[in-house]
Design an enzyme around this catalytic site. Sequence first.
Site, PDB file in Angstrom:
ATOM      1  N   ASN A  92       0.797  -1.226   0.000  1.00 57.57           N
ATOM      2  CA  ASN A  92       0.000   0.000   0.000  1.00 57.57           C
ATOM      3  C   ASN A  92       0.832   1.279   0.000  1.00 57.57           C
ATOM      4  O   ASN A  92       0.319   2.363   0.253  1.00 57.57           O
ATOM      5  CB  ASN A  92      -0.947   0.012   1.208  1.00 57.57           C
ATOM      6  N   GLY A 129      -7.041   7.833   2.509  1.00 60.03           N
ATOM      7  CA  GLY A 129      -8.146   6.917   2.256  1.00 60.03           C
ATOM      8  C   GLY A 129      -7.642   5.745   1.427  1.00 60.03           C
ATOM      9  O   GLY A 129      -7.085   4.784   1.933  1.00 60.03           O
ATOM     10  N   SER A 130      -7.787   5.859   0.111  1.00 59.74           N
ATOM     11  CA  SER A 130      -7.279   4.842  -0.819  1.00 59.74           C
ATOM     12  C   SER A 130      -6.894   5.564  -2.100  1.00 59.74           C
ATOM     13  O   SER A 130      -6.926   6.793  -2.170  1.00 59.74           O
ATOM     14  CB  SER A 130      -8.359   3.785  -1.108  1.00 59.74           C
ATOM     15  N   HIS A 153      -4.552   5.343  11.033  1.00 60.04           N
ATOM     16  CA  HIS A 153      -3.491   5.690  10.076  1.00 60.04           C
ATOM     17  C   HIS A 153      -3.996   5.588   8.645  1.00 60.04           C
ATOM     18  O   HIS A 153      -3.232   5.770   7.703  1.00 60.04           O
ATOM     19  CB  HIS A 153      -2.260   4.820  10.289  1.00 60.04           C
ATOM     20  N   ALA A 185      -7.784   4.196   6.118  1.00 59.16           N
ATOM     21  CA  ALA A 185      -9.143   3.664   6.108  1.00 59.16           C
ATOM     22  C   ALA A 185      -9.186   2.262   6.706  1.00 59.16           C
ATOM     23  O   ALA A 185     -10.169   1.875   7.335  1.00 59.16           O
ATOM     24  CB  ALA A 185      -9.678   3.635   4.677  1.00 59.16           C
TER      25      ALA A 185
END
EC number: 6.5.1.8
Length: 473
Positions: A227, A372-373, A395, A397
């Site tokens: 991520n 978020g993303s 930290h 979503a």
Amino acid sequence: MENKRINGNDLIALGYKENHTLGVALKINSKRHGFTRVEMLEKFKSVLEDPTGYSEDAVFGILAHAILGQEAVDKSLIALNETPAEYTIYGASEIETGAKVQMNIAMKLPVSVAGALMPDAHQGYGLPIGGVLATNNAVIPYGVGVDIGCRMALSIFDLPASILEHNLTALKEVIMRNSKFGAGNGYLRHERVDHEVLDNKLFRENSLLSSLKDKAWTQLGSSGGGNHFVEFGIVEFEERDEVLNIDSGAYLGLLTHSGSRGMGATIAAHYTKLAKSLCKLPYQAENLAYLDLDSHEGQEYWLAMNLAGDYASACHEVIHEKIKSALGAELLAKVENHHNFAWKETWNGREVIVHRKGATPAAKGVMGIIPGSMATPGFLVRGKGELSAIQSASHGAGRLMSRTQAIKTLSSHELKEILTDKGITLIGAGMDEAPMAYKDIHTVMASQKDLIDVVAKFLPKIVRMADDGSRED
């Protein structure tokens, strides 16, 4: 059913207890040794009933000896408290049971003082991701996490957000030229940059760190897999922020997420193994093995952890300086915060070691970034210093589904539609990082309104992530 993996619950149903013997059985099962599932279960049952009869067996002998020696092992273990100490859960309805179970175990540790579970929490190793744990003079390597000092960094430039619309190709090229991604990846010798973090005396004094210095230099200014990202986006301030001295409006922002790369992962693995050898805990808590900070080993890890944190910060600094230079822009403000770390702090009048594994420091007035993303907003926030949260916030979503589940079930067509609809250019990444694999960031933010104030919103527009299947996150 024949190929279904045997798990701990299957063995517990046979009469195994949740202890180190169970771990030995699961390790044997990981290879199957030519047996069918049914045959393996029958063997496990037979060994449990007559361990002496299997003591010389080539496959199950190690399990037989574990069963016969379990009583002695139990007597040597550090006992957990019978009931977990109380802790606060934020957004409890959105958090999976496994994360709560892990937090309950952590709160049974004899060194645990206080805890909190953030609304983005999900199951991890040892302490759940999104778990905050305060301990008495002890540090837990897996309470810190594998990617030590992983952090967010946001640069806000004196450029209007409209630059994204009119210079998309050029900005995409800036990101491509000035970032590198993926587990194990780094820069060639002629591409490397120097940084004062590499002059730290620990690289000479600690043999493990000395062996990692060249890797650290190679990967300085790069990002991991999973991520981790480098993004251009729009930073929206609805009103002037006096502390940052930024007027209301929309600005070009650069947001990065990455950590201490291979160096941090190696430090985590080494000191977790060391902690487990020195701190013998019951099976369900063994990944929470801790080091006394008064011990040589505890001090050694503490110094190595802090160096890894400084190194992670240096990686972001290099990326942001390269991109700032490429843009020819002035910096209005830069905000940075880290997680996967342990801090010495005062809580309720006593000094404690606060582990934030996937949690953002949120002491009163402290700035942080909660993403978020790839297709949902992130938020620039200011902490309120809530004691029941141990001055922390989420930290991000938080994952809604595992990476494997996301890859198997999510639609690439749906992802493309979402990105197109929101005007987002994606470079790299896999379906395991699709926005549908994450919790709703707005629900997460609503669950922690008592912990932070929102200062500005970040809308991603050009997103670069690893595209080689890396999972270094």
